[in-house]
Structure formats: structure tokens, C-alpha cells
Write a protein that holds these residues in place. Sequence first.
Motif, PDB file in Angstrom:
ATOM      1  N   SER A  13      -2.225   3.916  -0.448  1.00 36.20           N
ATOM      2  CA  SER A  13      -2.274   5.097   0.420  1.00 36.20           C
ATOM      3  C   SER A  13      -2.343   6.366  -0.427  1.00 36.20           C
ATOM      4  CB  SER A  13      -1.036   5.136   1.313  1.00 36.20           C
ATOM      5  OG  SER A  13       0.125   5.323   0.529  1.00 36.20           O
ATOM      6  N   LYS A  14      -2.671   7.468   0.232  1.00 32.90           N
ATOM      7  CA  LYS A  14      -2.752   8.751  -0.465  1.00 32.90           C
ATOM      8  C   LYS A  14      -1.404   9.134  -1.064  1.00 32.90           C
ATOM      9  CE  LYS A  14      -4.140  13.569   0.202  1.00 32.90           C
ATOM     10  NZ  LYS A  14      -4.654  14.581   1.170  1.00 32.90           N
ATOM     11  N   ALA A  15      -0.339   8.887  -0.322  1.00 34.19           N
ATOM     12  CA  ALA A  15       0.999   9.198  -0.827  1.00 34.19           C
ATOM     13  C   ALA A  15       1.336   8.342  -2.040  1.00 34.19           C
ATOM     14  CB  ALA A  15       2.029   8.983   0.279  1.00 34.19           C
TER      15      ALA A  15
ATOM     16  N   THR B  79      -8.338  12.281  -9.387  1.00 35.85           N
ATOM     17  CA  THR B  79      -7.155  12.580 -10.201  1.00 35.85           C
ATOM     18  C   THR B  79      -6.625  11.336 -10.894  1.00 35.85           C
ATOM     19  OG1 THR B  79      -5.862  12.354  -8.146  1.00 35.85           O
ATOM     20  CG2 THR B  79      -6.414  14.588  -8.871  1.00 35.85           C
TER      21      THR B  79
ATOM     22  N   PHE C 259      -0.821   7.048  -4.238  1.00 37.29           N
ATOM     23  CA  PHE C 259      -1.582   7.579  -5.371  1.00 37.29           C
ATOM     24  C   PHE C 259      -0.915   8.837  -5.931  1.00 37.29           C
ATOM     25  CE2 PHE C 259      -5.572   5.265  -4.003  1.00 37.29           C
ATOM     26  CZ  PHE C 259      -5.722   4.565  -5.184  1.00 37.29           C
ATOM     27  N   ASN C 260      -0.507   9.727  -5.044  1.00 39.66           N
ATOM     28  CA  ASN C 260       0.126  10.969  -5.496  1.00 39.66           C
ATOM     29  C   ASN C 260       1.427  10.687  -6.235  1.00 39.66           C
ATOM     30  OD1 ASN C 260      -1.917  12.560  -4.449  1.00 39.66           O
ATOM     31  ND2 ASN C 260      -0.894  12.851  -2.482  1.00 39.66           N
TER      32      ASN C 260
ATOM     33  N   THR D 126       0.787  -1.230   0.000  1.00 42.63           N
ATOM     34  CA  THR D 126       0.000   0.000   0.000  1.00 42.63           C
ATOM     35  C   THR D 126       0.818   1.279   0.000  1.00 42.63           C
ATOM     36  OG1 THR D 126      -0.073   0.039   2.414  1.00 42.63           O
ATOM     37  CG2 THR D 126      -1.812  -1.178   1.292  1.00 42.63           C
TER      38      THR D 126
ATOM     39  N   HIS E 122      -7.727   0.520  -4.870  1.00 49.13           N
ATOM     40  CA  HIS E 122      -8.253   1.496  -3.915  1.00 49.13           C
ATOM     41  C   HIS E 122      -7.580   1.403  -2.551  1.00 49.13           C
ATOM     42  CE1 HIS E 122     -10.633  -2.136  -2.995  1.00 49.13           C
ATOM     43  NE2 HIS E 122     -10.691  -1.655  -1.761  1.00 49.13           N
TER      44      HIS E 122
ATOM     45  N   LYS F  81     -13.421   4.891  -3.823  1.00 48.05           N
ATOM     46  CA  LYS F  81     -12.259   5.200  -2.987  1.00 48.05           C
ATOM     47  C   LYS F  81     -11.028   5.564  -3.814  1.00 48.05           C
ATOM     48  CE  LYS F  81     -13.667   2.368   0.969  1.00 48.05           C
ATOM     49  NZ  LYS F  81     -13.271   1.281   1.898  1.00 48.05           N
ATOM     50  N   VAL F  82     -11.135   5.485  -5.131  1.00 48.62           N
ATOM     51  CA  VAL F  82     -10.017   5.863  -5.995  1.00 48.62           C
ATOM     52  C   VAL F  82     -10.083   7.364  -6.239  1.00 48.62           C
ATOM     53  CG1 VAL F  82      -8.920   5.499  -8.239  1.00 48.62           C
ATOM     54  CG2 VAL F  82     -10.041   3.589  -7.078  1.00 48.62           C
ATOM     55  N   PRO F  83      -8.989   8.107  -6.035  1.00 49.58           N
ATOM     56  CA  PRO F  83      -9.029   9.572  -6.228  1.00 49.58           C
ATOM     57  C   PRO F  83      -9.448   9.951  -7.641  1.00 49.58           C
ATOM     58  CG  PRO F  83      -7.022   8.908  -5.092  1.00 49.58           C
ATOM     59  CD  PRO F  83      -7.685   7.641  -5.532  1.00 49.58           C
TER      60      PRO F  83
END
Length: 538
Positions: free
Chosen positions: A154-156, A187, A158-159, A121, A151, A183-185
Motif C-alpha cells: 500500500s501507499k502507506a 521514491t 511504501f512511505n 500489504t 508493487h 507501480k513501484v513509487p
Amino acid sequence: MTDGGFDLGEPPQPARAEAYRVLARKYRPQTFAALIGQDAMVQTLANAIRRDRIAHAFLLTGVRGVGKTSTARLIAKGLNCIGPDGNGGPTIEPCGVCEPCRAIAEGRHIDVVEMDAASHTGIDDIREIIEAVRYAAVSARYKIYIIDEVHMLSKAAFNGLLKTLEEPPPHVKFLFATTEVNKVPVTVLSRCQRFDLRRIPADMLAAHFAWVCGEEQVSAEPEALALIARAAEGSARDGLSILDQAIAHAAMEGEGRVTAAAVRAMLGLSDRGAIRALFAMLLEGDAPGALAGLRQQYDLGVDPGAVLRILLETVHAVTLAKVRREGDPAQSEEEREALANWSAGLSFATLHRLWQLLLKGHDEVQRAALPIEACEMALLRIVYAASLPDPADLVRRLANGEEAPAAQPTAPSPQSGPASFAALVDLLAARGKHQWALRLHDDVRLVRYAPPELEIAPVRPLGADFHRELAGWLKAETGQAWRVAEGDGPAELTLKEQETAREAAARDAVLAAPNVRAIIEAFPEAELIGWTDNRSAA
């Protein structure tokens, strides 16, 4: 080792048994043609490949077991297939025999990387991908990354993936799969070509399971496969797992045949025929019969909540039949006929009231410390509601200044009998015997009515116990022993046919009126939609 100077070699080893592969793995689709229920997606992919308009990232979403990971692997095979002669290009029909196809199917291709985002993740896992995408594929046409349950990143993570998704190298393709696309951003979603895989229809699943049984040389009843398809809820993998269990259960019982009864017992499913009988008793206000039917299902191990859930499904199916919507193809002919009869005899208001009462009962059972007792109370509430006057009829009577009808008494007083056959049908409807009233109204021609004797000529089968049950009810209602039988003499039209004839005669009379005839002649395309008889107004 020697014996008498001779080398006997190693002792013989027993043959190694081949590990059993569950059906869900054994029959995983290896071609797009074998991917059932996703024709729209396959057609879109075929057009994209044919026109060389292949996206750099795909997002596959849908419920469990509909083919998301299988589709990702098939896309990887199709993009890297070189054909049996080694000169092929991207195709929607991978050959399955070239080295890339075989290596991807076996999960050993160095340029096709699968990663489970549930266990990888973090940003460090994504950073490895970002570093690796700069290098060209070793032996394949495209380097492909399949990330399952994306999904869970983690946010990091994905970024960190965004820039690579925005401007990926031409030799890299990303294939994402998820059951929770919300839950998928956004962006990430905006940088992918999205495919929503649908739930697989029950009739299509049942046909697929029948084919699997044929391949496995297993005999199975069609009803058993239909039950498994319903229990799978649109998931091929779930259905194949249940089928695997059913086959093992059949072998354990020594039958060797997958039967509907065995599947019901294995899954704790209720017999839909018994539920239909229970639903009919609820409509007729038969409290003892309804409670006995519920207890019978409970003793068989059926959860009370499951009984109410199937009753809810029944009300929903009746409502759909009433609006003439096509039903479930997996339904039996008997079930379709019952739904058609109920839809003709129940109003939308009654169906809505049944739905609300069952829904309330289901919620109570889910929270109750005593589920079976709560279920019994819910059914008794429905039985009591069946004896109450229709709210719309009550409002109409009050608006017209009429006396509100009283609720049905629990023990009707004996009477001599209805004055006419039509009055008998009306009495049945007033006492909550809607199905009997509907059958006598639509499907029966009167031969002789002389209480306590009734001779009829059915235009369609009424059921083996109809005459006996009707006679028993009439005896309880009137205090006289009735004889209900089929007669051979001349018969009247059914009450429904008589109503139709009266409507046709009234319509013809309106059309024959001089002023109406003049309007029709002046406006040939005009149609008579309806009319109101004002002759009694003064």
C-alpha cells in the motif's frame, strides 16, 4: 502386544512415498551459473561483490518465471556464504555446502526473511520490518529481507519504508522483486539498484529443456521442445510446467517419448507447416484451399484467433527476413527457406497490406459471436485483396496516363498460352501465383518452350508436386492439357541470371563511354552508383 509370551513389537509400516516435486521447483537455479539468460546481471553483481560495492537495496523486475525470486535467494546466499572451511567472504559463487547456504536454500535461515507483499500489504507488516532492522543479524553476515511482488504494498507501507531505505543499518540488505515495476513509487526506485531480468530466448529455453529431459531420463523430439519453448514466451518456469505436463501426457499415452504432435494436441497449437501452406494459398488467391485449410485446423481444436495470430507472426517473420535481420534460431530449416522465398517475392507494400488485413481480422475474431465464420470472412478478404493491383503500380499508371489494370477475374477465359517462357512467368505473377513465378524466374533454366509443352532444368529442388500443380493451373488457364517435365538438353540461363547479365553489360557499356572513362581516370576513387539512359530522349 504379545503372542505366546513374546513381544512382537509394532507391525511393519509401509514405506512412505516421497512427494513428487514438479520440474519448476526441482530445477530451480542453486547457483548463478545455473541461472540462464541473465548474463549481464550476473556480471554486474560479480563486479560489485568483487570490489565490495554492494548496494543496500536491489530491485529485480521482469516477466513471470525469468528468475527474480531465485536471483534474490542467490544474492542472499552469495552475501552470507562462509565457504566450506567457514572462512569465506561474499562471493558470486556460493559454495552451497556451508550452513548459511543450506539454510537459505531450504528457507529456514533466521536472518533471511521472505515476505509476499500480495498477502502482507499494510503498514503494520512493514512496521515489523522497521523495528527488526535495528537489531544485528543472529548468525549471518547480513540480515536480508526478500519482498516478492513489492508493487502490491500500500501507499502507506511504501512511505513507511522510505526512511529505512534511505539510511539502512550496514548489516541489512533489501531485495525486492516485481512483475509491474511501473507501480513501484519513484521514491522507492531511486533508492534501489535496479536489475531488469530479460525474457529467456527460445533457443536457450529449448536447450535447457533438453538438459532437463536428460536428467529425468525422458526422450523428447527437438521440435517438441522448440514448441514448448515458444509457448513459454521467455519464462523458464512456464516452460518447465508445460514440459512436466507433456511428460505426463507421453506416459499416459504409453509412448514414453515427448513428441511434437502430442505437444501440439496438448496445447491446442497449430501445425506451423499447415499454417505455411495456408499462407501460400492466401498469396496465390486460392479461396477454396484456404477455407479448407482453416477448417482442418479448426476441426483439430485450434482456435481461429490462434490461426490468425500465427499468420501475423509469419508476415512479421517474412518482413524481418526481407530486411536481412537474423531470424529465430528455433526455426526449422524448412521454415527458414520458406521465409527466404517469400521475402524475395513480396514487396514491403504487400507485406504491410497483409499485416493490416490480418490484424483487422484478428480483432474481429476476438469480438465476434461466431469466431470461425469471422475468420473465414477475414481470409476471403485477404484472398480478394491478393487479386487487386498493387496501389503503387496503380498510382504510377494513372500518373503516366495509362489505363488502370483490371482486377483478376474469378474465372479466367481460356487462351492459347503465353507467347514465351518470360510471358508465362509474368502471367503467373499477374494471377497472384507469386511463389510459382519466383521459382520459375530464379530457380529454373529453360530447355524447351512449345505450348502446351514445357521442359525445364531446375537449379534447385522445386518440390514433388510442383510440375503437376503447374500443369493443372496451365490447363485451367489456357484450356489445353500441358506437359511440364524436366528436360536433358541444353538449357538457357535462368531469367534472373539473364537480367544480371544484361545489367552487367549495360554497366560495362557506361564505363566504356569516353566521357565516363575520362572522369574515372581523373578521379580514381570514384564509383559508378547508377545511370540513366537518355538516348531515346529527343
